[in-house]
Design an enzyme around this catalytic site. Structure first.
Site, short mmCIF file in Angstrom:
data_model
loop_
_atom_site.label_atom_id
_atom_site.label_comp_id
_atom_site.label_asym_id
_atom_site.label_seq_id
_atom_site.Cartn_x
_atom_site.Cartn_y
_atom_site.Cartn_z
N ASN A 207 57.15 30.85 15.70
CA ASN A 207 56.77 29.45 15.57
C ASN A 207 57.45 28.94 14.30
O ASN A 207 57.00 29.23 13.19
CB ASN A 207 55.24 29.38 15.46
CG ASN A 207 54.73 27.96 15.33
OD1 ASN A 207 55.51 27.02 15.22
ND2 ASN A 207 53.42 27.81 15.33
N ARG B 167 57.74 28.85 20.19
CA ARG B 167 56.90 27.68 20.40
C ARG B 167 57.74 26.44 20.08
O ARG B 167 58.25 26.30 18.97
CB ARG B 167 55.69 27.74 19.47
CG ARG B 167 54.84 26.53 19.59
CD ARG B 167 53.67 26.54 18.66
NE ARG B 167 52.95 25.29 18.83
CZ ARG B 167 52.10 24.81 17.94
NH1 ARG B 167 51.85 25.48 16.85
NH2 ARG B 167 51.50 23.68 18.17
N HIS C 136 49.17 20.51 22.00
CA HIS C 136 48.22 21.64 22.07
C HIS C 136 48.14 22.21 23.50
O HIS C 136 47.15 22.82 23.87
CB HIS C 136 46.78 21.24 21.68
CG HIS C 136 46.58 20.94 20.23
ND1 HIS C 136 45.68 19.99 19.82
CD2 HIS C 136 47.11 21.45 19.11
CE1 HIS C 136 45.67 19.93 18.50
NE2 HIS C 136 46.55 20.81 18.03
N HIS D 296 39.94 21.05 21.60
CA HIS D 296 40.64 21.84 20.58
C HIS D 296 40.40 21.10 19.26
O HIS D 296 40.97 20.05 19.01
CB HIS D 296 42.14 21.90 20.93
CG HIS D 296 42.97 22.63 19.92
ND1 HIS D 296 43.62 23.81 20.21
CD2 HIS D 296 43.26 22.35 18.63
CE1 HIS D 296 44.27 24.23 19.14
NE2 HIS D 296 44.08 23.35 18.16
N ASN E 28 42.56 21.44 12.51
CA ASN E 28 43.02 20.38 11.63
C ASN E 28 43.51 19.23 12.52
O ASN E 28 43.14 18.08 12.33
CB ASN E 28 44.15 20.93 10.78
CG ASN E 28 44.08 20.39 9.41
OD1 ASN E 28 43.29 19.48 9.13
ND2 ASN E 28 44.91 20.91 8.55
N ARG F 162 44.62 13.02 10.12
CA ARG F 162 45.16 11.96 11.00
C ARG F 162 44.04 11.06 11.49
O ARG F 162 42.94 11.54 11.80
CB ARG F 162 45.86 12.57 12.22
CG ARG F 162 47.10 13.35 11.87
CD ARG F 162 47.86 13.72 13.16
NE ARG F 162 48.72 14.84 12.91
CZ ARG F 162 48.65 16.00 13.56
NH1 ARG F 162 47.77 16.18 14.54
NH2 ARG F 162 49.47 16.97 13.25
N ASP G 197 38.74 20.10 4.94
CA ASP G 197 38.10 21.30 5.50
C ASP G 197 36.66 20.96 5.89
O ASP G 197 35.86 20.55 5.05
CB ASP G 197 38.15 22.43 4.47
CG ASP G 197 37.81 23.76 5.12
OD1 ASP G 197 36.81 23.84 5.85
OD2 ASP G 197 38.55 24.73 4.89
N ARG G 198 36.36 21.14 7.21
CA ARG G 198 35.03 20.75 7.69
C ARG G 198 33.93 21.62 7.08
O ARG G 198 32.76 21.23 7.10
CB ARG G 198 34.94 20.82 9.19
CG ARG G 198 35.96 20.13 10.04
CD ARG G 198 36.57 18.86 9.60
NE ARG G 198 37.28 18.29 10.73
CZ ARG G 198 38.48 18.72 11.15
NH1 ARG G 198 39.12 19.67 10.51
NH2 ARG G 198 39.05 18.16 12.20
N GLU H 182 47.22 31.14 21.69
CA GLU H 182 48.47 30.55 22.16
C GLU H 182 49.59 31.60 22.20
O GLU H 182 50.45 31.56 23.08
CB GLU H 182 48.88 29.40 21.22
CG GLU H 182 47.93 28.21 21.35
CD GLU H 182 47.92 27.33 20.12
OE1 GLU H 182 47.26 27.70 19.13
OE2 GLU H 182 48.54 26.26 20.16
P1 ADP Z 1 45.35 23.95 12.64
O1 ADP Z 1 45.92 25.09 13.44
O2 ADP Z 1 45.28 22.64 13.37
O3 ADP Z 1 45.86 23.83 11.25
P2 ADP Z 1 42.87 25.45 12.77
O4 ADP Z 1 42.61 25.53 14.22
O5 ADP Z 1 43.27 26.68 12.05
O6 ADP Z 1 43.82 24.25 12.42
O7 ADP Z 1 41.55 24.87 12.09
C1 ADP Z 1 41.52 24.62 10.72
C2 ADP Z 1 40.21 23.95 10.39
O8 ADP Z 1 39.12 24.77 10.87
C3 ADP Z 1 39.98 23.81 8.91
O9 ADP Z 1 40.31 22.52 8.50
C4 ADP Z 1 38.50 23.99 8.76
O10 ADP Z 1 37.96 22.71 8.59
C5 ADP Z 1 37.99 24.50 10.07
N1 ADP Z 1 37.15 25.68 9.94
C6 ADP Z 1 37.51 26.95 9.83
N2 ADP Z 1 36.44 27.76 9.70
C7 ADP Z 1 35.35 26.94 9.74
C8 ADP Z 1 33.95 27.13 9.66
N3 ADP Z 1 33.44 28.35 9.50
N4 ADP Z 1 33.16 26.05 9.72
C9 ADP Z 1 33.68 24.82 9.86
N5 ADP Z 1 34.99 24.57 9.95
C10 ADP Z 1 35.81 25.61 9.88
#
Ligand code: ADP
Length: 410
Positions: free
Chosen positions: A7, A90, A179, A207, A210, A240, A282-283, A383
């Site tokens: 990737n 990818r 995605h 999905h 982020n 976004r 970050d959630r 993936e």
């Molecule tokens: P991407 O591939 O789009 O960058 P991911 O699928 O890896 O993203 O997801 C990243 C997001 O997952 C982070 O921004 C974070 O907010 C969230 N995340 C990861 N672990 C947790 C958790 N335990 N609780 C809540 N959110 C989480």
């Protein structure tokens, strides 16, 4: 067969090396900050994880470095590069040209290149990865797996915008969706968990990472999805905005004198939950601070889940029925509070979450009440496995067989 999945981003190369005979992931890693000061690689094997500084001016240097690690006496997992049988890439944008994964040849390379104007940040580095492999391993077959391909089954009513038709005809302005590999994986797994043929299923897959996208999958085919011409559209994301009234852009250009590049940056990098909270993408942070009573973090969670609920409603309507709702990616897989907030209030659709199962789930699981007419699944996405299996099936000439099935759906 040993297959390398790559990737290639603008300044990074992520990789996984699989042995398809044993089903073992031999090594994975990421090389970051290509072309910048402070390039480093994180290389993981079954028992070890290394982080090392390295020097890489471009993607060819980066892939050469990855090869050194894969064959290194201390960190390596193969003795010779010629043990790699094939490479899967990818590729972000396949436009309308690619409806499935394909074996790479010069014509495919030119076609991916011709789509670069639709994904200027993604297709050129993806292509740089293909070119690098062509020069480093000239005899090894390469396969391109597209993020957009799964959504090529959407009907025109779903993918066309109500704008002058000329924009579509001349520039390809339409909904493409992204995605796709993730939505394909989780929808096939969901059919397996439902113990149904994928052709007989109606699914909504969320999905939530982020980047966030929601897809309506009917009979294994994407019939609508929330991301659009670019990944900016649809649900609220980490940085976004998701869907907004397009007139907001014009209004802000008027008010602040933004250039198109500045608007692009604000909507892609400074909006979403970051824009709402002013602090967090970050959630986990948002959920923690919301619990302490922070107004903006609570609002952010409310807006994000409200918008996802609405997408479920839209897709329930166009599917004309629903077997399961699927949660995947970083937030979907890990945040029980996010899943709860999305599902709560959808009981009238037959979507009944079981709070205990939801709290306890950390891997693939059914988190709906036993008598819930619509099942709710947590399914960790994979993936890379789709990429590996597409490569293998293409090389074995079974990919275009109408009975082709992935190992994870049988
Ligand atoms: P991407 O591939 O789009 O960058 P991911 O699928 O890896 O993203 O997801 C990243 C997001 O997952 C982070 O921004 C974070 O907010 C969230 N995340 C990861 N672990 C947790 C958790 N335990 N609780 C809540 N959110 C989480």
């Amino acid at each position: 067969m040993i297959i390398l999945a790559l990737n290639c981003g603008s300044s990074s190369v992520k990789y996984q090396l699989y042995d398809t005979n044993t089903g073992i992931l031999l090594a994975k890693g990421a090389l970051e900050r290509i072309g910048f000061v402070g390039t480093f690689i994180i290389h993981q094997t079954e028992h070890q994880k290394h982080r090392l500084e390295c020097d890489c001016a471009n993607h060819e240097d980066a892939i050469f470095t990855v090869f050194k690690f894969l064959t290194d006496e201390e960190f390596g997992v193969i003795s010779e590069l010629n043990q790699i049988n094939a490479v899967g890439h990818r590729i972000v944008h396949g436009g309308e040209l690619f409806k499935k994964s394909v074996l790479v040849d010069d014509e495919v390379i030119n076609a991916i290149d011709s789509l670069s104007s639709l994904a200027p940040l993604h297709n050129p580095p993806n292509l740089a990865g293909i070119t690098a492999i062509k020069s480093l391993l000239p005899d090894v077959p390469q396969v391109a797996v597209f993020d957009t391909a799964f959504h090529q089954t959407m009907p025109p009513a779903a993918y066309l915008y109500a704008i002058p038709m000329k924009w579509y005809e001349k520039y390809g302005v339409r909904k493409y969706g992204f995605h796709g590999t993730s939505h394909l994986y989780v929808s096939r797994r969901a059919a397996k968990l439902l113990n149904k043929d994928i052709k007989d299923t109606k699914l909504i897959s969320l999905h939530i990472g982020n980047g966030v996208s929601v897809t309506a999958v009917s009979g294994g085919k994407s019939i609508d999805t929330s991301m659009g011409f670019t990944p900016l559209d649809g649900a609220v994301m980490g940085t976004r905005s998701g869907s907004i009234d397009p007139a907001v852009v014009l209004f802000m250009i008027d008010k602040e004198g933004f250039s198109s590049e500045e608007v692009n940056t604000v909507l892609n990098k400074c909006s979403g939950v970051l824009g709402i909270t002013g602090r967090y993408t970050d959630r986990r942070d948002i959920a923690r601070v919301a619990k302490e009573g922070d107004r903006l973090c609570n609002l952010s969670m409310d807006i994000e889940s409200y918008r996802l609920k609405k997408l479920i409603g839209e897709y329930y309507a166009v599917l004309g029925g629903l077997d399961a709702v699927i949660f995947t990616a970083g937030v979907g897989e890990n945040s029980s509070i996010a899943r709860k907030m999305v599902c709560e209030g959808l009981e009238h659709f037959g979507i009944n979450i079981d709070n205990d199962k939801n709290e306890a789930a950390h891997s693939e699981a059914d988190i709906s009440k036993d008598d819930s007419p619509v099942k709710i699944f947590l399914i960790p996405t994979n993936e890379e496995l789709v990429i590996i299996e597409d490569v293998k099936a293409i090389l074995e000439c079974s990919y275009n067989n109408p009975d082709f099935k992935y190992s994870f759906e049988v």
